[in-house]
Design a protein around this motif. Structure first.
Motif, mmCIF file in Angstrom:
data_model
loop_
_atom_site.group_PDB
_atom_site.id
_atom_site.type_symbol
_atom_site.label_atom_id
_atom_site.label_comp_id
_atom_site.label_asym_id
_atom_site.label_seq_id
_atom_site.Cartn_x
_atom_site.Cartn_y
_atom_site.Cartn_z
ATOM 1 N N VAL A 85 43.046 38.537 53.913
ATOM 2 C CA VAL A 85 41.589 38.373 53.916
ATOM 3 C C VAL A 85 41.113 38.399 52.468
ATOM 4 C CG1 VAL A 85 39.360 39.303 54.630
ATOM 5 C CG2 VAL A 85 41.332 39.489 56.175
ATOM 6 N N VAL A 86 40.361 37.364 52.073
ATOM 7 C CA VAL A 86 39.642 37.390 50.805
ATOM 8 C C VAL A 86 38.190 37.691 51.168
ATOM 9 C CG1 VAL A 86 38.963 36.108 48.751
ATOM 10 C CG2 VAL A 86 41.226 35.731 49.771
ATOM 11 N N PRO A 87 37.709 38.928 50.942
ATOM 12 C CA PRO A 87 36.388 39.338 51.414
ATOM 13 C C PRO A 87 35.254 38.574 50.739
ATOM 14 C CG PRO A 87 37.719 41.243 50.770
ATOM 15 C CD PRO A 87 38.407 40.026 50.262
ATOM 16 N N ALA A 88 34.113 38.569 51.405
ATOM 17 C CA ALA A 88 32.962 37.799 50.917
ATOM 18 C C ALA A 88 32.478 38.280 49.554
ATOM 19 C CB ALA A 88 31.826 37.877 51.937
ATOM 20 N N ASP A 89 32.734 39.543 49.205
ATOM 21 C CA ASP A 89 32.229 40.066 47.931
ATOM 22 C C ASP A 89 33.237 39.896 46.786
ATOM 23 O OD1 ASP A 89 34.109 41.934 48.666
ATOM 24 O OD2 ASP A 89 32.802 43.679 48.443
ATOM 25 N N LYS A 90 34.246 39.027 46.990
ATOM 26 C CA LYS A 90 35.245 38.788 45.935
ATOM 27 C C LYS A 90 35.382 37.291 45.641
ATOM 28 C CE LYS A 90 37.704 43.105 46.674
ATOM 29 N NZ LYS A 90 38.991 43.807 46.687
ATOM 30 N N PRO A 91 34.330 36.705 45.030
ATOM 31 C CA PRO A 91 34.397 35.281 44.702
ATOM 32 C C PRO A 91 35.282 35.028 43.476
ATOM 33 C CG PRO A 91 32.374 36.206 43.848
ATOM 34 C CD PRO A 91 33.060 37.305 44.624
ATOM 35 N N PHE A 92 35.510 33.742 43.191
ATOM 36 C CA PHE A 92 36.199 33.274 41.974
ATOM 37 C C PHE A 92 37.666 33.688 41.897
ATOM 38 C CE2 PHE A 92 31.656 33.647 40.853
ATOM 39 C CZ PHE A 92 31.399 32.300 40.678
ATOM 40 N N ILE A 93 38.307 33.764 43.060
ATOM 41 C CA ILE A 93 39.744 34.034 43.108
ATOM 42 C C ILE A 93 40.501 32.724 43.300
ATOM 43 C CG2 ILE A 93 41.599 35.045 44.511
ATOM 44 C CD1 ILE A 93 39.805 37.451 45.008
ATOM 45 N N SER B 137 42.893 44.499 44.617
ATOM 46 C CA SER B 137 42.691 45.023 43.264
ATOM 47 C C SER B 137 41.505 44.380 42.552
ATOM 48 C CB SER B 137 43.955 44.807 42.430
ATOM 49 O OG SER B 137 44.094 43.450 42.023
ATOM 50 N N VAL B 138 41.015 43.260 43.080
ATOM 51 C CA VAL B 138 39.862 42.589 42.472
ATOM 52 C C VAL B 138 38.607 43.378 42.835
ATOM 53 C CG1 VAL B 138 38.517 40.453 42.386
ATOM 54 C CG2 VAL B 138 41.019 40.358 42.634
ATOM 55 N N PRO B 139 37.759 43.707 41.864
ATOM 56 C CA PRO B 139 36.572 44.521 42.167
ATOM 57 C C PRO B 139 35.558 43.776 43.028
ATOM 58 C CG PRO B 139 36.518 43.761 39.885
ATOM 59 C CD PRO B 139 37.862 43.399 40.417
ATOM 60 N N SER B 140 34.798 44.528 43.804
ATOM 61 C CA SER B 140 33.700 43.940 44.577
ATOM 62 C C SER B 140 32.679 43.334 43.621
ATOM 63 C CB SER B 140 33.028 45.009 45.437
ATOM 64 O OG SER B 140 33.920 45.482 46.411
#
Length: 311
Positions: free
Chosen positions: A61-69, A38-41
């Protein structure tokens, strides 16, 4: 170490968007991966995913385009993320994959129950500037793939038998507990630094080593492997030689393995591998703080204010 893309930092580092994960249906999501999705790219806000107690059978998986989680439980003992996957390709097996930068993990158990059949990674950390607090990381072989980037682990419990902290991160482990479940003579670390010009390596500061059989402190996956243990308690599980060259004597001249003011029955240096170092105060100084990982510039306090997600 440079990151692969330009990251836009949040303007407010004390306020986060709150997303709740609760298996009972009382939260925003019942699955952790759904909350991550649900976190935006290209995310540029702090996101705090609060995972309510339970056993979550998920491969994350926490994708590379979803920092600051931030992914946070309340206590590691009752917030468990578990999977059962393994094989020769250790990078394919992780229960939790952190590919994004500026990730924080708090009070979670991360487990791979693949067992003794082969490599079964519990946690892979491949993003820069990742921190873990009060986590339990459990497997048998290749438990923690500390792959690349700068990382900080504090008050974590890490358990395994063979090479159970491995990779080429630049990482500081502070007040962590390493527990070897090898019945033979397993290796705790297999650090992969391959050039003297790279600022990578593992520092264990004020840690504790226990186990059930025998263990060595490390062996070189890379020719310039670098591992330091400082002010660390070593139980009798640590074998007298301490270090192993993995069958390649040429690496004895290029690795950097050091100990500084460690204590306990496993810390005696009289039978240590002659090519390891008993560090002086001056030699140890660069490894006794967060300088190697540049931590003062990116480690952040937990948010104190929360905005609820619109979902």
């Amino acid at each position: 170490m440079a990151t692969s893309s330009i990251i836009t930092s949040p303007k407010n580092m004390s306020t986060a968007i709150l997303i709740r994960v609760d298996q009972s249906g009382q939260g925003d999501y019942t699955k952790i991966q759904d909350a991550i999705n649900s976190v935006p790219s290209n995310n540029s806000e702090l996101v705090f995913i609060w995972v309510k107690p339970g056993t979550y059978r998920e491969k994350l998986v926490v994708p590379a385009d979803k920092p600051f989680i931030t992914l946070s439980g309340t206590e590691a003992s009752d917030t468990i993320i578990t999977w059962n996957d393994g094989g020769e390709e250790g990078s394919e097996s992780p229960t939790v994959n952190i590919l994004a930068s500026d990730f924080v993990g708090r009070y979670l158990t991360i487990q791979n129950k693949y067992g003794k059949s082969g490599k079964g990674v519990a946690l892979r950390v491949s993003g820069d500037k990742a921190a873990f607090y009060g986590c339990r990381i459990l497997s048998y072989q290749d438990t923690l793939l500390d792959d690349s980037g700068r990382h900080y682990y504090k008050n974590c419990y890490i358990e395994g038998a063979t090479d159970f902290v491995f990779g080429n991160g630049a990482s500081l482990f502070e007040r962590c507990h390493l527990h070897s479940i090898s019945e033979g003579n397993g290796a705790i670390t297999a650090q992969k630094r391959e050039s003297p010009l790279k600022n990578t390596g593992y520092v264990f500061l004020g840690c504790k080593i226990t186990g059930i059989g025998g263990a060595i402190l490390g062996r070189p996956w890379g020719s310039y492997s670098r591992v330091i243990y400082a002010l660390t308690y070593m139980s009798g599980v640590v074998q007298p030689e301490g270090w192993n060259d993995w069958g390649d004597e040429t690496k004895q001249k290029t690795v950097y393995y050091g100990e500084y003011k460690c204590y306990g029955p496993g810390a005696k240096r009289d039978k240590r591998a002659k090519w390891s170092h008993n560090l002086t105060n001056e030699e140890a100084a660069p490894f006794l703080n967060k300088t190697m990982i540049g931590g003062r510039s990116w480690l952040r306090a937990a948010p104190t204010q929360f905005n609820k997600t619109s979902n």
